[in-house]
Every structure is written in structure tokens, then in C-alpha cells.
Motif scaffolding. Structure first.
Motif, short mmCIF file in Angstrom:
data_model
loop_
_atom_site.label_atom_id
_atom_site.label_comp_id
_atom_site.label_asym_id
_atom_site.label_seq_id
_atom_site.Cartn_x
_atom_site.Cartn_y
_atom_site.Cartn_z
N VAL A 641 -2.74 11.81 6.30
CA VAL A 641 -3.96 11.68 7.10
C VAL A 641 -4.80 12.95 7.01
N MET A 642 -4.17 14.10 7.08
CA MET A 642 -4.91 15.36 6.99
C MET A 642 -5.59 15.50 5.63
N GLN A 643 -4.90 15.06 4.56
CA GLN A 643 -5.49 15.14 3.22
C GLN A 643 -6.67 14.18 3.08
N LEU A 644 -6.53 12.98 3.65
CA LEU A 644 -7.63 12.02 3.60
C LEU A 644 -8.83 12.53 4.38
N GLN A 645 -8.59 13.14 5.52
CA GLN A 645 -9.68 13.69 6.31
C GLN A 645 -10.43 14.76 5.52
N LYS A 646 -9.70 15.61 4.82
CA LYS A 646 -10.35 16.65 4.01
C LYS A 646 -11.16 16.02 2.88
N LEU A 647 -10.62 14.99 2.25
CA LEU A 647 -11.34 14.28 1.19
C LEU A 647 -12.66 13.73 1.72
N ALA A 648 -12.61 13.08 2.86
CA ALA A 648 -13.83 12.49 3.43
C ALA A 648 -14.83 13.55 3.81
N MET A 649 -14.37 14.69 4.28
CA MET A 649 -15.28 15.77 4.65
C MET A 649 -15.90 16.43 3.42
N ASP A 650 -15.16 16.48 2.34
CA ASP A 650 -15.68 17.09 1.11
C ASP A 650 -16.70 16.20 0.41
N TYR A 651 -16.55 14.88 0.55
CA TYR A 651 -17.42 13.94 -0.14
C TYR A 651 -18.13 13.04 0.88
N PRO A 652 -19.26 13.48 1.43
CA PRO A 652 -19.93 12.69 2.47
C PRO A 652 -20.46 11.36 1.97
N GLU A 653 -20.55 11.15 0.64
CA GLU A 653 -21.01 9.86 0.13
C GLU A 653 -19.93 8.79 0.19
N LEU A 654 -18.68 9.20 0.47
CA LEU A 654 -17.60 8.22 0.62
C LEU A 654 -17.74 7.57 1.99
N VAL A 655 -17.82 6.25 2.01
CA VAL A 655 -18.11 5.51 3.24
C VAL A 655 -16.84 4.96 3.87
N ASP A 656 -15.98 4.36 3.06
CA ASP A 656 -14.69 3.84 3.52
C ASP A 656 -13.60 4.41 2.63
N ILE A 657 -12.52 4.84 3.24
CA ILE A 657 -11.30 5.21 2.51
C ILE A 657 -10.16 4.51 3.23
N GLU A 658 -9.49 3.61 2.55
CA GLU A 658 -8.40 2.87 3.20
C GLU A 658 -7.17 2.83 2.30
N ILE A 659 -6.06 3.21 2.88
CA ILE A 659 -4.76 3.02 2.24
C ILE A 659 -4.03 1.95 3.03
N ASN A 660 -3.71 0.85 2.39
CA ASN A 660 -2.99 -0.23 3.04
C ASN A 660 -2.22 -1.04 2.00
N PRO A 661 -0.90 -0.82 1.96
CA PRO A 661 -0.14 0.02 2.89
C PRO A 661 0.13 1.42 2.35
N LEU A 662 0.37 2.31 3.30
CA LEU A 662 1.01 3.59 3.02
C LEU A 662 2.49 3.37 3.34
N ILE A 663 3.31 3.33 2.31
CA ILE A 663 4.74 3.04 2.53
C ILE A 663 5.45 4.33 2.90
N LEU A 664 6.10 4.32 4.07
CA LEU A 664 6.86 5.47 4.53
C LEU A 664 8.31 5.31 4.12
N ARG A 665 8.82 6.31 3.44
CA ARG A 665 10.23 6.35 3.05
C ARG A 665 10.99 7.29 3.99
N ALA A 666 12.27 7.39 3.78
CA ALA A 666 13.06 8.38 4.52
C ALA A 666 12.57 9.78 4.17
N GLN A 667 12.11 9.94 2.94
CA GLN A 667 11.48 11.20 2.53
C GLN A 667 10.24 10.85 1.72
N GLY A 668 9.11 11.20 2.27
CA GLY A 668 7.86 10.98 1.57
C GLY A 668 7.12 9.74 2.02
N ALA A 669 5.85 9.69 1.62
CA ALA A 669 4.99 8.54 1.90
C ALA A 669 4.15 8.28 0.66
N VAL A 670 3.99 7.01 0.29
CA VAL A 670 3.33 6.65 -0.96
C VAL A 670 2.20 5.67 -0.67
#
Length: 684
Positions: A641-670
Motif C-alpha cells: 500500500v505504501m509503495q502504491l501510494q508513492k506511485l500515485a503521488m509521483d504520477y498525478p496522471e494515473l487515475v485508478d490503480i487497482e490490484i485485485n487480488p493481492l495474494i498474501l502468503r505466509a511470507q510476502g504479498a504478490v
């Protein structure tokens, strides 16, 4: 003294127009305005019994406040004249400006006003009950007082209706916004906050024009322990265009507005009576810090009804053992000790005994609601109810805790009785359900100190359609969908983990390049917003050798399938007028909209706030090791989420950014699926 201060607290007033202007003069006499009043009319000799001046130029002094009740072109000319003579400010009464899409005409009005304070246009004006001054062309129900609440309304009719309340609310100021061409909501709230006689602020709004400024006002109010409560119209937005993404469907403009107000620390209600009742609480007690509440009744029916209505709204923990011991001494063994407490009528009429019971119950909580419906005084004798009211007041005063007498029906408390109680620091609440919601609103969390929403540096507005914002006469650039391969490449650049993938323009070319991937595989057709709905996703493939083409695909993507996930999240950011970026986190997958298990926040958000949002999901137990299962890597989800927020702040022309699904593992998220929409600007 600022222009707005001169306008709202005038010593001299000019009035332009005919019948509506005469109404202003009548209301000035009624409120006891002590300053000078100058009617201006080109042909009439008198208005409201006062001699008229034919032109503004003949005024003996620049007026502090002017009511301009003439046609639109005459309004522009009059405003320019007033501005040139250094008048304080004006109320523009006439309609037919931006609300009728006459944007250029309203711009002419603003240009004419210059730095002079301008309320409206399309505006009734204001009533200052503290100083006995108004520009108001109609009746109103208030009266002079020394301290009270301020109300700002976008609707003049709603303002009139609120002035007619008979619930004991001391209204110190009513101000209408109208079109808010120059003076905005935050300007008025700031001006009212600067008055030490103001105890609370209420707003009725049809839209929020400047969330950054409003958040700053809310923080300023918080430092003074002044509560703000808002009622918004247009919550349902009937007829809005269908949402293009899951995020947009789950976090529309109404959700974004609710979230903004909560993060700013502004309470929100959904009815006018709840607005009035919440303001009464804030007037006496300020914002409550009362998560533990008790309810006291003398009827089993009332106790049951209260419990039903409070479910999911108020926290009503059971009384402690020490409380039960004290209550048993007073009430005997036949009374069931619970919260709500039905103390029945054994103590009826005994002030001392009732006070001991009410204190014993209230002492274990932060505040209490005492259901008591006083008989109507025109047909009944109210004397037998006075001891109970005295006991409620005595318990509250002795313990220093809020105790609210609550009438289950609004009409069962008279205005004079309510006003008298409020003068003594006791807030009677009108209507059982409304009382519950008002107490909940008055205990709204204080918001996020120092928080301000992000501005949209490039886009004034971006929602789910390619249309502009007709309220401002603006066009919005058309949207472009990045294909999934480009979207995932961009996410990867910002540290978001994605599956290993390959792409090709044709299926035949993809079959060869996919041999570097480890099965099972996923095959996707590119160029679709919702791939699963058009059959453009195939899962669990051992090879691509026998796969057929997907009609309409602009290319193909193959990736390694993630099969060891613990949970699926939806994470989406979108630009929402006027709040900048809104973030939605929730249960993901193809049933995301059906589950509707989401939390929305307005950026910027911190990692701590993001994890708190995850804990509010119904999905949280699964992330936290439900029934001995492995825990999901929540830290990785927060980092994403923090990385996506930075991406959106860096590129104001991006209107929607959606990850669905973000698969959560025991270690890591993809991030296994990604949608990014942007304006038609240069590529990055």
C-alpha cells in the motif's frame, strides 16, 4: 477588522431592492439592530418606514454590510460600486448564476467584488443572534443570546427550518453559503471559530469545495475543544455513471466524503434532527470521549427498545460487580441488573433514593442516557416526573459526568423545559433513535492530528467516466487503460512483487516464450478492463500448447500461478473530486463487490493507519491465523500500500490503480492482477 468580520458584525447596513429588501428592514427591527440602516432605491421614497437614497454613491459612509436584492446585471454593477467605495461586504440574493450554468456571469460578479467579502450569490444571507445584526429577507425562529452554536448552510430553506427548531438549541449564528463564489465554507467556519462566544459548529452542505482548508479548520476547532458536525445531501447520487473498477464501485464519492470527514475529525449525521441533537451535546459538553455508556429506564419495554436501537451504534457494557452490589442494596433482588437497566418504579418520587441509584449506575461509565418521557403539560400533571429529572441532574452534577434525559418521542419534552435544563448543563435529547445517533456522533474519534488530504496537481476531477465536472464547466481528459503487462512492469519498478510473466502479441509467440515459466500457468488476454467477465483468464495450465486465441485481445500474457496464498486482498487508489487520492482496502477476488468488505481512507496514510484499516475488515481473522492456520504477511500488504501510494503521488496522471487480488502468503504479498487507468498524456 477583516472584510468578513465587518460583513457579519456590521455597525452600518445598506439595503438594495424592493419587497425582499423591505423584509430585511423588518427583521433588523425585530432583532434590535442598533446601527444605521440605509435603504437604496432609484424611485421609492421610503422602504420599511425609512427614507431611501436614490444611489449607493449618496450613502453617508461605506456600509459594513449590504443586502443586494436586485436583478443579476444590477447586482454586478452594485457590487462593483460597493467594492470601489471600500464597503465591508455584501449578500447577493439573486439566483441564476453558476447553479444555472451561468459561469461567465458569476466570474463577472467575482471580478466586481474584488477583495470585498461576498456571500452567495443565490443566498439568503446571515443572522447574528449574538450582536443583533442580520441580512435576512424572511422570517426566522431564533432570538438574541450571549453564546451558542454557529450553523453554516448551503441551502437557505434548510437554514430557515433550523432556525425554527423548538428543542432548546441556542443558535448564535446562521450563515448561508449560496453558490459560495467567493466566501467558502472554511472561511465562514474560521470566522465563527474566532468568536469566543461560539460553542459548536454545524454545517449543512451539498458538497465540499476545499477539503484541505476544511481539514485545517477542523484541527483548529479541535485545539479549542469545539466540535463540528456535518449533514451532507446528495449521499445516494442517483443516476451516477456505473463504476468502471471494483475500487470505484466500492468507494464512490459518498464513501470518500464520509472517510474525509472522519479523518478530519468532523462528526457526520444523516438527518436534521440528529444535527440539532448533536449540536446540543457539543454546546454543553464539547466532543465526548465516552465509549462506555449506560442506559437507564423504568420500563422493560423501553430497555428492550433501547438495546435494539443501540445495537452496533453504542457500546453498552454490563455493570461491574461493585456496581451490582450497590444497585442491589437500593433496588432489591427482584430487579435484573443489566445495561440497559430497568429500575422499574419502586423509587418513583423519591429524589434521594433515585439519585443514589442513578449515581451507582452512572459511576461505572463515561456517560448515561436516562429515558424519561414527561407527560404533555396541556392535559396532564407533570409534577410526579420532576423528582426523576432532579435525580438525573443531581447524579450528573455530583459525578461530573454527562447524563442525558431522553424522550422516546420528540414531542414529549417541551422547549422551555429543554432550554432550562441546557442552561444548567443538562442536555435533554428528543427522540430515542435520534438520541442514540447524536451521542454516537458527538463521540466521533478526534480524527488524525496534522492530517491534510493530498491535492490533485494535474487533475481537477477524475471519477469513473470520461465526462468533466459540469458544476465547474470543466472538461476532463479521456482515460486510457494500461495493459496488464505495462501495469505490472510499473508496479515492479516501485517494489511491488508480481508473478514471473512473459508477453507476446500473438498466442503462438507466447507459447514459445512461456517455456521459461514454471507450471502451473495463467494465460490472460490483454486489452480488457474486466478479463474474467469476457473469458480472458485461464488458470492452472500445465502448458500453453493447446490453447485457443481470445477474440478481442490486443496481446497475451502468461505468468506463474500463485497457489500458496492465505488470503486475497483488493487494494485500490483512485483520484476522487475533491479529495485527491482515496485508498480502498478490502476482501479481494472476483466477488469483491459482492462481499463489500472494505475500508476506505483518504491519502496520505501511514503504515500504522493502513494496518489499522486491515484490522477493521471482516477478513482480518483469516489474516491473523484463524483457527490455527498460518498468519498472512500483513507487513508485506502494508508495504505494498505504501509503495502504491508513492506511485500515485509521483504520477498525478494515473487515475485508478487497482490490484485485485493481492495474494498474501505466509511470507510476502504478490499482485497477480493489476488495472491502471491514466489520462491521455505522454507515456512514461
Amino acid at each position: 477588522m477583516s472584510n468578513l468580520t465587518r460583513l457579519l458584525r456590521p455597525r452600518s447596513i445598506a439595503v438594495l431592492g424592493g419587497q425582499w429588501a423591505e423584509n430585511v428592514i423588518v427583521q433588523l427591527a425585530r432583532i434590535g439592530f442598533a446601527g444605521s440602516i440605509h435603504p437604496v432605491h432609484p424611485t421609492r421614497r421610503k422602504i420599511g418606514g425609512l427614507l431611501c437614497l436614490p444611489t449607493l454613491e449618496e450613502l453617508p459612509e461605506p456600509p459594513d454590510a449590504t443586502f443586494v436584492g436586485v436583478n443579476r446585471q444590477a447586482t454586478i454593477d452594485s457590487i462593483r460600486t460597493l467594492s470601489d467605495m471600500q464597503a465591508g461586504g455584501a449578500v447577493c440574493f439573486s439566483s441564476g448564476w453558476s447553479e444555472r450554468a451561468e459561469f461567465a456571469l458569476q466570474e463577472q460578479l467575482l471580478d466586481a467584488a474584488g477583495t470585498m467579502a461576498l456571500l452567495g450569490p443565490n443566498c439568503y444571507g446571515f443572522i447574528n443572534y449574538l450582536d443583533g445584526a442580520l441580512l435576512w429577507p424572511d422570517q426566522h425562529g431564533g432570538q438574541r443570546l450571549e453564546r451558542g452554536v454557529g450553523i453554516v448552510c448551503q441551502s437557505s430553506n434548510v437554514a430557515i427550518n433550523l432556525s425554527m427548531q423548538a428543542r432548546g438549541l441556542p443558535i448564535a449564528f446562521i450563515v448561508c453559503l449560496g453558490n459560495a463564489a467567493q466566501v467558502k465554507l472554511a472561511d465562514l467556519l474560521t470566522e465563527l471559530l474566532d468568536d469566543s462566544r461560539m460553542t459548536a459548529l454545524g454545517v449543512y452542505i451539498e458538497g465540499i469545495d476545499d477539503p484541505v482548508a476544511l481539514a485545517a479548520v477542523a484541527e483548529r476547532a479541535r485545539t479549542r475543544n469545539i466540535g463540528i458536525v456535518a449533514l451532507r445531501s446528495g449521499r445516494t447520487q442517483a443516476g451516477a455513471a456505473a463504476a468502471a473498477t471494483h475500487t470505484a464501485a466500492l468507494s464512490g464519492d459518498n464513501v470518500a466524503s464520509q472517510t474525509f470527514l472522519a479523518q478530519a475529525g468532523i462528526a457526520e449525521v444523516t438527518t436534521l434532527d440528529a444535527l440539532v441533537e448533536t449540536l446540543k451535546i457539543l454546546h454543553v459538553h464539547g466532543p465526548l470521549h465516552a465509549p462506555r455508556l449506560c442506559a437507564v429506564t423504568c420500563s422493560g419495554g423501553e430497555a428492550a427498545l433501547f438495546a435494539d436501537l443501540a445495537e452496533g451504534i453504542l457500546e453498552l457494557p454490563e455493570p461491574s460487580p461493585s456496581q451490582c452490589e450497590r444497585l442491589s442494596v437500593e433496588l432489591g433482588a427482584q430487579i435484573t441488573l443489566a445495561n440497559p437497566l430497568d429500575y422499574q418504579t419502586f423509587l418513583w418520587g423519591d429524589v434521594a433514593a433515585s439519585t443514589r441509584v442513578f449515581e451507582a449506575m452512572l459511576q461505572g461509565y463515561d456517560a448515561g442516557l436516562f429515558v424519561i418521557d414527561v407527560p404533555r403539560s396541556d392535559r396532564c400533571d407533570t409534577a410526579s416526573f420532576e423528582p426523576a429529572l432532579e435525580a438525573i441532574e443531581a447524579a450528573s452534577t455530583h459525578l461530573g459526568l454527562p447524563a442525558f434525559p431522553v424522550a422516546s418521542l420528540p414531542e414529549n419534552f417541551g422547549e422551555s423545559r429543554a432550554a432550562s435544563l441546557i442552561e444548567r448543563g443538562i442536555v435533554p435529547l428528543f427522540g430515542l433513535e435520534c438520541a442514540i445517533r447524536a451521542v454516537a456522533a458527538a463521540t466521533t474519534p478526534a480524527g488524525l492530528p496534522g492530517w491534510r488530504p493530498l491535492a490533485c496537481p494535474t487533475l481537477t476531477y477524475m471519477g469513473d467516466t470520461e465526462a468533466g465536472d459540469p458544476a465547474q464547466g470543466q472538461a476532463v481528459p479521456a482515460l486510457r487503460l494500461l495493459d496488464e503487462a505495462r501495469a505490472k512492469t510499473l508496479l515492479k519498478e516501485y517494489g511491488v512483487s508480481v508473478p514471473h510473466f512473459v508477453t507476446a502479441s500473438t498466442l503462438a509467440a507466447l507459447q514459445e516464450s512461456s517455456r521459461s515459466l514454471q507450471a502451473p500457468l495463467v494465460l490472460k488476454g490483454l486489452g480488457f478492463l474486466h478479463k474474467s467477465e469476457v473469458g480472458a483468464v485461464r488458470l492452472g495450465l500445465a502448458t500453453l500448447d493447446d490453447q485457443s486465441a481470445m477474440p478481442g485481445a490486443t496481446g497475451y500474457l502468461a505468468e506463474e500461478m500463485i497457489s500458496d496464498g492465505i488470503a486475497e486482498l483488493l487494494v485500490g487508489l483512485r483520484r476522487t473530486r475533491p479529495y485527491g487520492l482515496s485508498l480502498t482496502i478490502g476482501s479481494g477476488g472476483t466477488a469483491a463487490e459482492l462481499l463489500a468488505d472494505t475500508v476506505t481512507l483518504i491519502a496520505p496514510v501511514t503504515a500504522v493507519e493502513t494496518e489499522s484499516a486491515l484490522r477493521r475488515l471482516r477478513l482480518w481473522p483469516l489474516l491473523d491465523g484463524y483457527r490455527g492456520r498460518a498468519c498472512a504477511d500483513v507487513r508485506s500488504a502494508v508495504d505494498t500500500v505504501m509503495q502504491l501510494q508513492k506511485l500515485a503521488m509521483d504520477y498525478p496522471e494515473l487515475v485508478d490503480i487497482e490490484i485485485n487480488p493481492l495474494i498474501l502468503r505466509a511470507q510476502g504479498a504478490v499482485a497477480v492482477d493489476a488495472v491502471i487507468r491514466r489520462t491521455q498524456l505522454d507515456d512514461h
